[in-house]
Write an enzyme that holds these catalytic residues in place. Structure first.
Site, mmCIF file in Angstrom:
data_model
loop_
_atom_site.group_PDB
_atom_site.id
_atom_site.type_symbol
_atom_site.label_atom_id
_atom_site.label_comp_id
_atom_site.label_asym_id
_atom_site.label_seq_id
_atom_site.Cartn_x
_atom_site.Cartn_y
_atom_site.Cartn_z
ATOM 1 N N HIS A 160 0.858 -1.171 0.000
ATOM 2 C CA HIS A 160 0.000 0.000 0.000
ATOM 3 C C HIS A 160 0.904 1.233 0.000
ATOM 4 O O HIS A 160 2.021 1.206 0.509
ATOM 5 C CB HIS A 160 -0.870 -0.035 1.265
ATOM 6 C CG HIS A 160 -1.942 0.993 1.325
ATOM 7 N ND1 HIS A 160 -1.693 2.307 1.648
ATOM 8 C CD2 HIS A 160 -3.289 0.909 1.124
ATOM 9 C CE1 HIS A 160 -2.831 2.985 1.643
ATOM 10 N NE2 HIS A 160 -3.805 2.169 1.326
ATOM 11 N N ASP A 237 3.091 -4.134 7.950
ATOM 12 C CA ASP A 237 1.856 -3.365 7.796
ATOM 13 C C ASP A 237 0.698 -4.319 8.066
ATOM 14 O O ASP A 237 0.381 -5.176 7.257
ATOM 15 C CB ASP A 237 1.779 -2.791 6.381
ATOM 16 C CG ASP A 237 0.439 -2.147 6.047
ATOM 17 O OD1 ASP A 237 -0.486 -2.184 6.885
ATOM 18 O OD2 ASP A 237 0.304 -1.625 4.927
ATOM 19 N N GLN A 240 -4.626 -4.742 7.125
ATOM 20 C CA GLN A 240 -5.634 -5.683 6.639
ATOM 21 C C GLN A 240 -5.627 -6.999 7.405
ATOM 22 O O GLN A 240 -6.522 -7.829 7.205
ATOM 23 C CB GLN A 240 -5.404 -5.964 5.142
ATOM 24 C CG GLN A 240 -5.603 -4.771 4.245
ATOM 25 C CD GLN A 240 -7.027 -4.271 4.229
ATOM 26 O OE1 GLN A 240 -7.976 -5.028 4.460
ATOM 27 N NE2 GLN A 240 -7.212 -2.990 3.954
ATOM 28 N N LYS A 263 -10.543 -0.141 10.422
ATOM 29 C CA LYS A 263 -10.743 -1.378 9.660
ATOM 30 C C LYS A 263 -11.173 -2.533 10.563
ATOM 31 O O LYS A 263 -11.434 -3.626 10.074
ATOM 32 C CB LYS A 263 -9.475 -1.738 8.894
ATOM 33 C CG LYS A 263 -9.068 -0.682 7.854
ATOM 34 C CD LYS A 263 -7.832 -1.105 7.094
ATOM 35 C CE LYS A 263 -7.279 0.021 6.241
ATOM 36 N NZ LYS A 263 -8.188 0.451 5.179
ATOM 37 N N CYS A 401 -4.731 2.409 -3.713
ATOM 38 C CA CYS A 401 -3.427 2.842 -3.184
ATOM 39 C C CYS A 401 -2.374 1.763 -3.399
ATOM 40 O O CYS A 401 -1.512 1.519 -2.549
ATOM 41 C CB CYS A 401 -3.535 3.209 -1.705
ATOM 42 S SG CYS A 401 -4.543 4.671 -1.392
#
Length: 446
Positions: A160, A237, A240, A263, A401
């Site tokens: 991302h 990261d 998600q 999220k 993104c």
């Protein structure tokens, strides 16, 4: 047509299948599903989310955009409202009752978020505005202090922009080199390519736990182990992954882990960076101001201990309180039960979407989450999204993104449907019916 002979397989952080997937494999399942298991009461879950009862363009809302931002349960909204109505004051240092209550709520949220991340030390949790700021914090603070012109950083082609642009800015400031792990045709990281880049002895390997476009669950523990063996730190990261997987930073073995509240059923504008205590102590402040100091004179300042050192100024108190309540909400639902429900949704969606002629799904068939990016013949993703919206179906369209990843596939963007704890098999059917209507509107799809 897509091969649906293999279950999708939501995995635990160490790569082990979760209970539902292990049972499916043991039973010799062929990957075809009639929908999520009855044990997960979708109707009862949905009743906790007020927005899901509304209509859009005269149709019941079918919300399939949770990868961009999940919805918030009434429980989270009520907790934020209670703080705003009855407990609002600035945190820390105040000795009056309201400040004490606000501080307690703020630090209780840190405990809940630390438990969600899997760290026993809540002081390793730094509250940020989200994953983006968490990565920027590491790039600016750790990167500014420990990365020089002769150093390299390894990233991947599926990152991302929030885990790409901060490192590009660091490279512009320091002259360090950036190198990128390739992506296989199946939509996985090329670990042979990773090994090639690790021969450069980089300072850091930064990569996504779960791809926001492909749904790929990357083998975090394996990548981290290889990075450490090459002398590099590892940043993950987790934007998600944190909403879906049984994240546990102690098992993953990474050095930094970033994730967002919005999220995982929490408010927008709040997230967290987890980092090993010794790294936080070694890193200089990210921003200067109140809260992050120990002592200030006209000649200079000394810093508070982490996490305060990285939380300058008045924080987003209500957002943090909501973030903590969202973490507790997910814990109360049961993280493994949630993952099992999503695993069943994923397998069902693979079968239903894979049966649509002319639709191309991107990403692997196994070891993935419930994020589905696709193209449909020559129909522009924005047109697909517009047509589906007319039926109350909310999906995302664009590059997500992930422009370098789109370039890798030679496309400008995709349509993306993402499922979460409140979605049902019927909503997957509604998506497929909407795509059939799009095919009628844009006839001639190959």
């Amino acid at each position: 047509m897509m091969d649906t002979n293999h279950p999708a397989g939501v995995l635990a952080p160490d790569g082990r299948p979760l209970a539902a997937d292990r049972d499916s494999a043991a039973a010799g399942g062929d990957g075809t599903e009639t929908g999520p298991t009855p044990a997960w009461d979708v109707a009862a879950i949905r009743a906790r989310f007020p927005i899901l009862s509304r209509e859009v363009n005269g149709h019941p809302l079918v919300y399939l955009d949770s990868a961009a931002s999940s919805q918030q349960p009434l429980r989270v909204q009520d907790r934020v409202e209670r703080y705003l109505r009855m407990q609002h004051a600035n945190v820390h240092r105040g000795v009056h009752q309201l400040s004490a209550e606000a501080t307690e709520a703020y630090e209780d949220a840190r405990l809940a978020v630390a438990a969600h991340a899997g760290t026993p030390d809540p002081s390793e949790i730094v509250f940020t505005r989200g994953t983006t700021e968490a990565v920027n914090l590491v790039a600016s603070s750790w990167g500014g202090a420990f990365v020089g012109p002769d150093d390299d950083i390894v990233l991947t082609k599926m990152e991302h922009h929030s885990n790409l642009v901060p490192w590009q800015l660091l490279a512009a400031r320091t002259g360090c080199g950036l190198h990128f792990v390739d992506v296989t045709a199946e939509g996985r990281l090329d670990l042979d390519d990773l090994d090639r880049l690790l021969k450069r002895r980089p300072r850091l390997v930064a990569f996504t736990h779960v791809s926001n476009s492909l749904g790929t669950i990357n083998p975090v523990r394996e990548i981290v182990a290889r990075a450490h063996a090459a002398g590099a730190l590892a940043l993950v990261d987790g934007a998600q992954a944190a909403p879906h997987l049984l994240t546990d930073v102690t098992r993953l073995g990474c050095d930094f882990y970033a994730f967002s509240g919005h999220k995982m059923c929490g408010p927008t504008g709040v997230g967290a960076l987890w980092a090993r205590r010794e790294l936080l102590e070694a890193m200089p402040p990210y921003q200067g101001g109140g809260e992050m100091i120990s002592e200030v004179t006209l000649e200079g300042s000394s810093w508070a201990k982490p996490p305060a050192k990285f939380e300058a100024g008045t924080p987003n108190i209500s957002g943090v309180v909501g973030f903590g309540e969202a973490a507790r909400f997910l814990a109360d639902l049961g993280r493994e039960a949630l993952a099992s429900h999503e695993d069943a949704l994923t397998r069902y969606a693979l079968g239903q979407l894979g049966a649509i002629e002319g639709l191309r799904l991107y990403g692997p068939r196994r070891g993935r989450t419930s994020v589905f990016s696709f193209t449909y013949g020559d129909v522009h993703p924005h047109d697909l999204s517009t047509i589906l919206d007319q039926r109350g179906i909310a999906i995302r369209a664009g590059h997500h993104c992930n422009q370098p990843l789109m370039d890798h596939y030679g496309i400008a963007g995709t349509a993306r449907a993402s499922f979460y704890l409140y979605n049902s098999a019927e909503e997957i059917d509604a998506l497929c019916d909407g795509l059939a209507m799009a095919a009628e509107v844009f006839h001639g799809i190959s």
